[in-house]
Design a protein around this motif. Structure first.
Motif, short mmCIF file in Angstrom:
data_model
loop_
_atom_site.label_atom_id
_atom_site.label_comp_id
_atom_site.label_asym_id
_atom_site.label_seq_id
_atom_site.Cartn_x
_atom_site.Cartn_y
_atom_site.Cartn_z
N PHE A 94 0.82 -1.20 0.00
CA PHE A 94 0.00 0.00 0.00
C PHE A 94 0.87 1.27 0.00
O PHE A 94 0.57 2.24 -0.70
N VAL A 95 1.95 1.24 0.78
CA VAL A 95 2.80 2.44 0.89
C VAL A 95 3.43 2.80 -0.45
O VAL A 95 3.36 3.97 -0.89
N PRO A 96 4.06 1.86 -1.18
CA PRO A 96 4.60 2.23 -2.51
C PRO A 96 3.52 2.68 -3.48
O PRO A 96 3.76 3.58 -4.31
N LEU A 97 2.32 2.07 -3.35
CA LEU A 97 1.22 2.46 -4.24
C LEU A 97 0.80 3.91 -3.96
O LEU A 97 0.55 4.69 -4.90
N ALA A 98 0.73 4.25 -2.70
CA ALA A 98 0.39 5.63 -2.34
C ALA A 98 1.48 6.60 -2.80
O ALA A 98 1.18 7.70 -3.31
N PHE A 99 2.75 6.20 -2.64
CA PHE A 99 3.85 7.06 -3.09
C PHE A 99 3.80 7.25 -4.61
O PHE A 99 4.01 8.36 -5.12
N ALA A 100 3.51 6.17 -5.33
CA ALA A 100 3.42 6.26 -6.80
C ALA A 100 2.30 7.20 -7.20
O ALA A 100 2.45 7.99 -8.17
N SER A 101 1.18 7.15 -6.48
CA SER A 101 0.05 8.03 -6.81
C SER A 101 0.44 9.50 -6.64
O SER A 101 0.05 10.37 -7.44
N VAL A 102 1.21 9.79 -5.58
CA VAL A 102 1.64 11.18 -5.34
C VAL A 102 2.56 11.66 -6.48
O VAL A 102 2.40 12.77 -7.00
N VAL A 103 3.51 10.80 -6.85
CA VAL A 103 4.45 11.17 -7.92
C VAL A 103 3.71 11.37 -9.24
O VAL A 103 3.93 12.36 -9.96
N LEU A 104 2.82 10.42 -9.56
CA LEU A 104 2.09 10.52 -10.83
C LEU A 104 1.17 11.74 -10.85
O LEU A 104 0.93 12.33 -11.90
N TRP A 105 0.68 12.13 -9.68
CA TRP A 105 -0.22 13.29 -9.61
C TRP A 105 0.51 14.56 -10.08
O TRP A 105 -0.08 15.42 -10.72
N PHE A 106 1.78 14.66 -9.75
CA PHE A 106 2.54 15.84 -10.17
C PHE A 106 2.72 15.92 -11.69
O PHE A 106 2.87 16.99 -12.26
N TYR A 107 2.72 14.75 -12.32
CA TYR A 107 2.82 14.75 -13.79
C TYR A 107 1.46 15.02 -14.42
O TYR A 107 1.34 15.89 -15.28
#
Length: 541
Positions: A94-107
């Motif tokens: 869950f933690v990497p998935l949440a981190f990925a969502s934050v990074v992708l949100w900036f793009y």
């Protein structure tokens, strides 16, 4: 070069400090998790046994001891696997998935929306299949419990298995149950592999393709190749988590299924329970009264219907009659192993259904037809009746029941382990230990159910003398098929199919020439043997 190194040194040291801090936090987290696991397992072990202790006798008659053992132990032991899977696999994903969502949100928020939509669609499609597999896993765990029950049943009765040369038959039954367990295991595993994974795999591919398409579109706009690489990398990580979900959930599912099977057993409320506000024990007088008692086994035809029986304090009653007449059932009703369907039972003037079960049973010393032995020492088995008894009191009880005759010649004496269910002792020795237990109990009411049936004639005479001394001043209900053992009782009650057909002293019933006289004639050939006659004469004088 030196200046460059000096400039980067703070960053290197900062990086090392972060690594050390993360390692310290990791160790602290494991330290806390270990305690959560240990305390949780301890708590569940205690809850499991407390719940089983609260069950009534009928519950244990309907369930394999081996199956219950497996389930109550798994209920607690699988907690560690459940917590560790939840912590390291679920939260670790869950933690990497949440981190990925934050990074992708900036793009671009569309990258996050596309990823979450695909995960949600996959979840909706897989949910019905997971519910089906849960049912399959439940059947698998029940089959494993049946294997455990059969193993325990065979091992506890190994002497009988060998006596009837039934090793091959029991082994064949074991192989059959194991084969059924294997079949259900494969069915649940194959369902996950061929149904769930075959759905998740194409959804993972579709998610990756969607991520690549969106990333290419972004790259063609103004984010360049960086957006393509980042988006595709995080989408690939997310789909890997989706694909691993089946393995993660399978571990959780197995733990939860075993726990749920045990908790399902606990959902059946015991039929014999203490009242919300039990009446305090007002007296330890031993008078017993059955008032219009009605009782049926398992909802069948009533065994007792409006049965009345009065046993004044200090009276010795012999319960006799043909097998199936209700003699043992009366003792179990008095112990409140099961409740009456109608009427009531009074002890010392109190309705036993309004008393705490512990208070009621504290007034009774019970020797059953088949004495129960714990896999503990001889001393522990006797002291079970009164854990606080002194060594001298245990010794006196053992001497009164003639336990010392065989205990003193054992290599370890009273410290000898008697084996599971007392297998190291003969039937007569087990009965003597059970009698010593009753003597040590020192209760105002005695319930003896064929208490001397496994003794030889010489031992029986010795133990009977001890029992007569024990019964002095106490209320005694003694079940016997050998009439000579109860001929000297104050009153004999003849039961036939749940009805009292006769009652009176031995001589009064012989003079009445009814059911008791016929039983007596059948057992003694019409003659009273000298030892029995002497006992009757002594008790009647």
């Amino acid at each position: 070069g030196g200046g460059g190194l000096g400039g980067t040194l703070p960053y290197v040291l900062g990086f090392a400090g972060v690594l050390l801090l993360s390692e310290a936090l990791w160790r602290l987290g494991l330290h806390c998790l270990n305690r959560v696991d240990a305390l949780g397992i301890e708590h569940l072990y205690v809850i499991g046994m407390d719940e089983l202790f609260a069950k009534d006798a009928a519950f244990f008659h309907d369930n394999f001891a081996g199956s219950l053992t497996k389930r109550v132990l798994s209920f607690a032991s699988r907690f560690e696997e459940f917590v560790d899977t939840l912590t390291f696999s679920v939260m670790g994903s869950f933690v990497p998935l949440a981190f990925a969502s934050v990074v992708l949100w900036f793009y671009d928020p569309l990258l996050v929306a596309g990823l979450l939509v695909m995960i949600a669609v996959t979840g909706v499609c897989v949910l019905p299949l997971i519910r089906r597999r849960q049912a399959l896993v439940g059947e698998r765990e029940e089959a494993i419990a049946r294997v455990s029950g059969h193993v325990a049943d065979s091992l506890m009765n190994m002497d009988t298995v060998r006596a009837f040369a039934a090793e091959d038959r029991e082994a064949a039954e074991h192989r059959s149950r194991v084969a059924e367990s294997r079949r259900l295991m494969l069915r649940s595993w194959d369902y996950g592999n061929l149904r769930i994974d075959t759905l998740v795999a194409p959804m993972s591919v579709l998610t990756n393709v969607l991520g690549l398409v969106v990333a290419l579109a972004l790259g063609a706009a103004d984010h360049g190749v960086e957006a393509v690489i980042v988006a595709f990398t995080y989408y690939s990580s997310a789909t890997r988590i989706m694909f691993e979900f089946n393995q993660i959930y399978r571990r959780l599912e197995s733990s939860m299924t075993e726990a749920s099977q045990f908790t399902e057993l606990l959902l059946t409320e015991p039929t014999v329970v203490d009242p919300p506000r039990p009446e305090p024990l007002r007296s330890r007088a031993g008078d017993v009264r059955f008032e219009r008692v009605t009782f049926a086994h398992g909802g069948g035809e009533p065994l007792f219907k409006d049965l009345d029986l009065d046993v004044p304090r200090g009276t010795r009653i012999g319960l006799v009659g043909r097998s199936g007449g209700g003699k043992t059932t009366l003792t179990r009703l008095l112990l409140r192993m099961t409740d009456v369907d109608g009427g009531r039972i009074l002890v010392a003037g109190q309705d036993i259904s309004r008393m705490a079960q512990a208070d009621l049973r504290s007034m009774i010393a019970y020797v059953p037809q088949e004495p129960a032995m714990f896999h503990r020492t001889l001393r522990d088995n006797i002291a079970f009746a009164r854990p606080g008894a002194t060594e001298a009191e245990i010794r006196r009880a053992a001497e009164a029941a003639h336990v010392t005759e065989f205990a003193d010649v054992l290599p370890e004496g009273f410290d000898t382990m008697v084996g599971e269910r007392g297998v190291k002792l003969s039937g007569g020795q087990r009965q003597r230990v059970a009698l010593a237990r009753a003597i040590l109990r020192d209760a105002p009411i005695l319930l003896l159910d064929e208490a001397t049936s496994a003794l030889d004639s010489e031992s029986e005479i010795l133990v009977q003398d001890a029992l007569w001394r024990l019964m002095e001043g106490r209320t005694a209900l003694v079940v016997a098929h050998r009439l000579s053992t109860v001929a000297g009782m104050d009153r004999l009650v003849v039961l036939d199919r749940g009805h009292i057909v006769e009652q009176g002293s031995h001589q009064e019933l012989l003079d009445a020439d009814g059911a008791y006289a016929r039983l007596w004639q059948h057992q003694s050939g019409g003659f009273l043997d000298d030892s029995a006659a002497a006992r009757v004469e002594v008790r009647g004088s």
